[in-house]
Design an enzyme around this catalytic site. Structure first.
Site, short mmCIF file in Angstrom:
data_model
loop_
_atom_site.label_atom_id
_atom_site.label_comp_id
_atom_site.label_asym_id
_atom_site.label_seq_id
_atom_site.Cartn_x
_atom_site.Cartn_y
_atom_site.Cartn_z
N GLY A 38 0.94 -1.17 0.12
CA GLY A 38 0.04 0.21 -0.08
C GLY A 38 0.79 1.24 -0.10
N GLY A 39 0.27 2.38 0.35
CA GLY A 39 0.99 3.59 0.17
C GLY A 39 1.93 3.77 1.37
N VAL B 3 2.18 -6.03 3.36
CA VAL B 3 1.35 -6.96 4.01
C VAL B 3 1.92 -8.51 3.53
CG1 VAL B 3 -0.78 -7.69 4.59
CG2 VAL B 3 -0.60 -5.37 4.08
N LYS C 72 1.58 -6.79 8.63
CA LYS C 72 1.73 -5.42 8.15
C LYS C 72 3.00 -4.69 8.69
CE LYS C 72 -0.97 -1.27 7.67
NZ LYS C 72 -2.18 -0.50 8.00
N ASP D 203 -11.79 5.93 6.48
CA ASP D 203 -11.61 5.10 5.44
C ASP D 203 -12.51 3.81 5.07
OD1 ASP D 203 -10.26 4.74 3.05
OD2 ASP D 203 -8.50 3.76 3.88
#
Length: 371
Positions: A19-20, A24, A42, A148
């Site tokens: 992700g940003g 993961v 993560k 989110d």
């Protein structure tokens, strides 16, 4: 991290995604006599682990996650720092994100339907009701806002369990937001979130309304060709009732979704608990019974091979990497996300959109990652 690498007590099996802000991995905690239990790790991106600002954001996420204990929220079991690398150890969920389910189902040319939406909505409403009312151990209200709520952060297991993931851009009383900072995914933001104004827990309910609208109708509600155009639609585009798209939709579900999507905060649902009560009442009617089993059937139909299922315990969020913040700000003021200027009290959405567009010119990669 390659397969077989050991991180603390956990052996890496394979990567799941990036992700940003984090990577993961599917991992296993091994024991004697062949004992092995799967987890999800993560880890903050290596190039960010040395940056104290991003590390602090990850620490905040860990602290918030440590307080969350609910069957509809992905559990976080451990937080470690090893060789300068920060990582969370999270619950393994064998299943798919709602985003993956919607994409797979869209290829079949159908909507997931009302029963699916009611079951998803009820479970996420319960998760939010719990999170919104959460307090610290000393009794201080946390005033948590997820910020989110989107299909990528709703996980559905092969057994039909629904879990809310990724509190990475959460707002709480411990992490006060600077007005003008935007977090989340543009197509699933509330109007107040898009404008950069201060948000409260009703913002999460608007976002959930977008998700349920798209599940029921099979159509994207606000997404446009650019972030600025998407923001414009969130702010003032007409919202057709779901019943105009699905003619046989139960009017009670139509009313619930439209009330979630009220731009006027006073007429929107005020609490997730009130939403959960209305959805529970709907779920008890014969036409919506058996929802959990329905989810199970849908996931196994769309993803028949268990060995090919994604390993889930946290979503790999599609949001872009948080923008650097002023190093002189206190930790309580640090939140990720691009800055936009909030509108004046009587201002027009067009001013906001012009600023949003200016901030995001040339960000094609950013938009590509946003779904």
């Amino acid at each position: 991290m390659p397969a077989g690498q050991v991180v603390g007590k956990y052996r890496i099996i394979r990567g799941v995604g990036v992700g940003g802000m984090a990577q993961v991995f599917l991992a296993s905690r091994d024991g004697p006599e062949g004992f092995a239990k799967p987890y999800v790790i993560k880890r903050i991106l290596p190039e960010l682990s040395g940056d104290p600002q991003f590390a602090n954001l990850f620490v905040i996420e860990a602290k918030v996650a440590a307080l969350l204990d609910h069957p509809n929220i992905v559990h976080v079991f451990d937080f470690e720092i090893e060789n300068g690398n920060y990582y969370l150890v999270m619950e393994y969920v064998a299943g798919a994100s709602l985003s993956q389910i919607m994409r797979a189902n869209r290829r079949r040319g159908t909507a997931l339907g009302s029963r699916f939406a009611v079951e998803i909505g009820t479970n996420i409403a319960h998760a939010l009701a719990y999170a919104h009312d959460l307090a610290t151990p000393d009794g201080k209200a946390l005033d948590l806002v997820h910020r989110d709520i989107s299909p990528g952060n709703v996980l559905v297991s092969r057994d039909g369990a629904v879990k809310l993931a990724d509190f990475g851009v959460v707002k709480t009383s411990m992490t006060a937001t600077v007005v003008g900072v935007v977090n989340g995914k543009w197509a699933y933001m509330s109007p107040e979130q898009v404008s950069g104004a201060s948000v409260d827990q009703r913002s999460d309910l608007f976002s959930l309304g977008i998700v349920l609208y798209e599940v029921v109708t099979g159509k994207r509600l606000f997404r446009a060709d650019s972030p600025a155009a998407t923001a414009s639609r969130v702010m003032d585009a007409p919202i057709p009732r779901p019943k105009t798209v699905v003619s046989d939709l139960d009017p009670r579900l139509d009313h619930i979704v439209m009330r979630l999507l009220e731009r006027d905060l006073k007429t929107r649902y005020q609490t997730a608990a009130a939403l959960a009560a209305d959805l529970e009442a709907l779920r008890e009617s014969p036409s919506f019974s058996g929802g959990a089993n329905h989810l199970r059937v849908v996931v196994r139909t769309l993803f028949p091979e268990e060995g090919g299922m994604p390993a889930l315990g946290t979503s790999v969020t599609d949001s872009a990497r948080p923008s650097p913040v002023d190093p002189h700000q206190s930790l309580e003021q640090v939140t990720p996300g691009p800055r936009v200027v909030p509108p004046d009290a009587g201002g027009s959405a067009r001013l906001v959109l012009a600023i949003v567009g200016a901030c995001l010119v040339g960000s094609a990669l950013f938009w590509f990652l946003l779904f």
